[in-house]
Design an enzyme around this catalytic site. Sequence first.
Site, PDB file in Angstrom:
ATOM      1  CG  ASN A  92      -1.701   1.243   1.420  1.00 20.75           C
ATOM      2  OD1 ASN A  92      -1.794   2.061   0.507  1.00 20.75           O
ATOM      3  ND2 ASN A  92      -2.298   1.406   2.595  1.00 20.75           N
ATOM      4  CE  LYS A 114      -0.028   3.360   4.804  1.00 20.87           C
ATOM      5  NZ  LYS A 114      -0.005   3.522   6.249  1.00 20.87           N
ATOM      6  CG  HIS A 173      -5.700   1.727   5.304  1.00 23.94           C
ATOM      7  ND1 HIS A 173      -5.298   2.685   6.213  1.00 23.94           N
ATOM      8  CD2 HIS A 173      -4.646   0.905   5.123  1.00 23.94           C
ATOM      9  CE1 HIS A 173      -4.044   2.440   6.557  1.00 23.94           C
ATOM     10  NE2 HIS A 173      -3.621   1.363   5.915  1.00 23.94           N
ATOM     11  CD  GLU A 211      -3.024   5.438   6.802  1.00 23.27           C
ATOM     12  OE1 GLU A 211      -3.013   5.540   5.563  1.00 23.27           O
ATOM     13  OE2 GLU A 211      -2.078   4.915   7.446  1.00 23.27           O
ATOM     14  CD  GLU A 254      -3.503  -2.785   7.357  1.00 22.97           C
ATOM     15  OE1 GLU A 254      -2.376  -2.970   6.873  1.00 22.97           O
ATOM     16  OE2 GLU A 254      -4.168  -1.758   7.135  1.00 22.97           O
ATOM     17  N   GLY A 300       2.517   2.001  10.795  1.00 25.31           N
ATOM     18  CA  GLY A 300       3.455   3.108  10.645  1.00 25.31           C
ATOM     19  C   GLY A 300       4.170   3.501  11.927  1.00 25.31           C
ATOM     20  CB  SER A 306       5.350  -1.990  12.127  1.00 25.85           C
ATOM     21  OG  SER A 306       4.929  -0.658  12.362  1.00 25.85           O
TER      22      SER A 306
HETATM   23  C1  PEP Z   1      -0.756  -0.015   6.223  1.00 22.96           C
HETATM   24  O1  PEP Z   1      -0.945   1.185   6.255  1.00 22.96           O
HETATM   25  O2  PEP Z   1      -1.566  -0.758   5.654  1.00 22.96           O
HETATM   26  C2  PEP Z   1       0.429  -0.546   6.897  1.00 22.96           C
HETATM   27  C3  PEP Z   1       0.449  -1.803   7.224  1.00 22.96           C
HETATM   28  O3  PEP Z   1       1.426   0.358   7.133  1.00 22.96           O
HETATM   29  P1  PEP Z   1       2.885   0.038   7.742  1.00 22.96           P
HETATM   30  O4  PEP Z   1       3.359  -1.224   7.084  1.00 22.96           O
HETATM   31  O5  PEP Z   1       3.706   1.225   7.372  1.00 22.96           O
HETATM   32  O6  PEP Z   1       2.709  -0.120   9.213  1.00 22.96           O
END
Ligand code: PEP
Length: 249
Positions: free
Chosen positions: A9, A11, A94, A96, A166, A172, A212
């Site tokens: 992703n 973003k 997601h 966000e 998630e 992040g 992460s």
């Molecule tokens: C995400 O935003 O879907 C995600 C998993 O981000 P990160 O890997 O940066 O934690």
Amino acid sequence: MRKKIVAGNWKMNKTLQEGIELARTVNRQVEDNGIVVVLCTPFIHLTEVRNIITKDSLFLGAQNCASETSGAFTGEVSVDMIKSTGADYVIIGHSERRSYYNEDDALLNKKVKLALAAELTPIFCCGEVLAERQAGNHMRVVKTQIEKGLFDLSIDDFSKVVIAYEPVWAIGTGVNATSDQAQEMHKAIRELVAEKYGNLAADNTSILYGGSCKPSNAKELFANPDVDGGLIGGASLNAADFMGIVSAF
Ligand code: PEP
């Protein structure tokens, strides 16, 4: 049998030129070995990235879709528009989108149905925030998100959905869920699916972990019996890290 999937992703990162370069590198390095790799790019990259993809295991996805099919919705991108670029996947729900754009369960359920009608595979995200985990409510939160987002689908439609767990506190932040925390939740999600749609459907559902995930922890996370891959944010922006995660299988 359920698919092993690693989806990146991007973003709101990468100019078109940077995205093309990253996609070219990933396309070169992807092996057609049965692991499905998906690049979820910004909308403006979709067509260019589609034209770069030559590997059978590499797919294209969007990060969001409109909740309407067409018309006067300035700035929105419909599922048919996404499909017309050659994309096969779309991330829906997601965290966000849920938190910054107030996307609630009912809206996400609508988007899932639109995506399926357009023959896009929804990567449906769920996950608790830190306070919910600390209060011991994480299982209930994720259960509600999945029930409200997905459980009025027919079994046929449900079988086309990919779920991504998630935990929001891991996205992040550099702090990933432990392997045990991931497995516990993924197992609970699979059991929930089994109760609703039966064991076969549950067995065939790909459940990805996101938060992460990086080359150094992917192997341990993916070794869990109910973790079928990852949704990768930060580490998908760099081909070496992303491919390091793909090769963790
Ligand atoms: C995400 O935003 O879907 C995600 C998993 O981000 P990160 O890997 O940066 O934690």
